[in-house]
Motif scaffolding. Structure first.
Motif, PDB file in Angstrom:
ATOM      1  N   ASP A 222       0.869  -1.183   0.000  1.00  0.00           N
ATOM      2  CA  ASP A 222       0.000   0.000   0.000  1.00  0.00           C
ATOM      3  C   ASP A 222       0.904   1.230   0.000  1.00  0.00           C
ATOM      4  O   ASP A 222       1.361   1.681   1.050  1.00  0.00           O
TER       5      ASP A 222
ATOM      6  N   SER B 298       0.282   4.225  -0.346  1.00  0.00           N
ATOM      7  CA  SER B 298      -0.232   5.422   0.331  1.00  0.00           C
ATOM      8  C   SER B 298       0.355   5.532   1.737  1.00  0.00           C
ATOM      9  O   SER B 298       0.316   6.613   2.351  1.00  0.00           O
TER      10      SER B 298
ATOM     11  N   ASN C 205      -2.168  -8.905   1.511  1.00  0.00           N
ATOM     12  CA  ASN C 205      -2.005  -7.582   0.881  1.00  0.00           C
ATOM     13  C   ASN C 205      -1.110  -6.652   1.696  1.00  0.00           C
ATOM     14  O   ASN C 205      -1.375  -5.451   1.819  1.00  0.00           O
TER      15      ASN C 205
ATOM     16  N   GLU D 222       3.079  -0.960   7.937  1.00  0.00           N
ATOM     17  CA  GLU D 222       2.047  -0.913   6.904  1.00  0.00           C
ATOM     18  C   GLU D 222       0.703  -1.432   7.415  1.00  0.00           C
ATOM     19  O   GLU D 222      -0.345  -0.941   6.993  1.00  0.00           O
TER      20      GLU D 222
END
Length: 286
Positions: free
Chosen positions: A171, A173, A252, A260
């Motif tokens: 991820d 972001s 993920n 994360e």
């Protein structure tokens, strides 16, 4: 590199305040949560973060920055500061350090949680025979010539650090300006370049698959399944060792699950520590 220490409060009477906790910022999303129930320490291993960075060329020891050194630091910290056995929570290369520490001084470790431990794919034992002379030559080139310093300057920039983090975080972001600064700034400290070059030329030492059979405390392995550096397909094999109680897949998530996906990691740590702290306390005294 850093490792997290967690001690059960059932073994400690005093409640620690924020000023009593040594913080490594890559665990900034874990410490406040875990510290509600436990004493928690995160230390920067010598040569990394904001720890001292002795120049390996001036120490007179060609093998100072090794897993033996960092394992000794971890165990000495438990002995001198924590003053008790502790749980080790480790990520990446830190996982090898935690395992080595538990092997060297099993009396200091109550359990280990390893997140995406380094497979050490560049270890000399994992290279074909014909590549070994070239690897050693390349290492000498980096360590003994200006090429190494040039390489370090190229990677020790905000842009390079951001690009590297975007590779290992699934991820992206989560790769914020704050995170880039947290990773980059210690690398700008005096002596960081020499340590960096020394470590990337360190292709010896123990492998996780060599340490796990020697570990006597319980081990939990958790792995972000989107880690591009340490493929989970290879990591799953570590779940077969007797010392490993469980191998948990973190869906993920990339190479640094504690940062994360703290919402996945923190409950794992809480559950593991609660289980084994309880069993430790309930053991009859000899």
């Amino acid at each position: 590199m850093s490792c997290l220490h967690v001690t059960s409060r059932s073994r400690v009477q005093a409640v620690e305040t924020a000023t009593d906790i040594i913080i490594s910022n890559h665990w900034r999303k874990n410490i406040p949560v875990l510290a509600k129930s436990h004493r928690v320490y995160a230390i920067d291993l010598i040569g990394y973060g904001y720890s001292d960075k002795p120049n390996p060329r001036q120490i007179g020891d060609d093998s100072f920055y090794t897993f033996d050194t960092w394992a000794a630091q971890l165990n000495d910290f438990c002995l001198d500061v924590v003053k008790d056995k502790a749980f080790f929570v480790c990520n990446s290369i830190g996982g090898v350090v935690g395992l080595q520490a538990a092997v060297v001084a099993p009396q200091m470790c109550r359990g280990i949680i390893v997140l995406n431990v380094s497979l050490r794919m560049l270890h000399i034992k994992k290279q074909p025979w014909y590549a070994k002379p070239f690897i050693r030559s390349f290492q000498r080139l980096l360590r003994d010539t200006a090429v190494g310093k040039f390489f370090f300057k190229a990677v020790a920039t905000k842009e390079s650090v951001r690009n590297i983090l975007c590779q290992c975080y699934h991820d992206t972001s989560m790769v914020t300006d704050e995170l880039v600064e947290i990773i980059l700034n210690p690398g700008l400290e005096p002596g960081a370049a020499e340590v960096f070059l020394e470590f990337i030329c360190y292709s010896g030492g123990p492998l996780p698959e060599e340490l796990l059979p020697q570990v006597t405390c319980p081990v939990l392995i958790a792995w972000g399944d989107k880690d591009p550096w340490e493929p989970i397909e290879l990591g799953r094999n570590y779940g077969n060792f007797d010392s490993v109680e469980d191998f948990v897949v973190l869906p993920n998530v990339g190479h640094c699950p504690q940062d994360e996906a703290p919402h996945l990691v923190n409950p794992l740590v809480e559950s593991f520590v609660a289980c084994h702290a309880k069993s430790y306390v309930e053991q009859p005294s000899s």
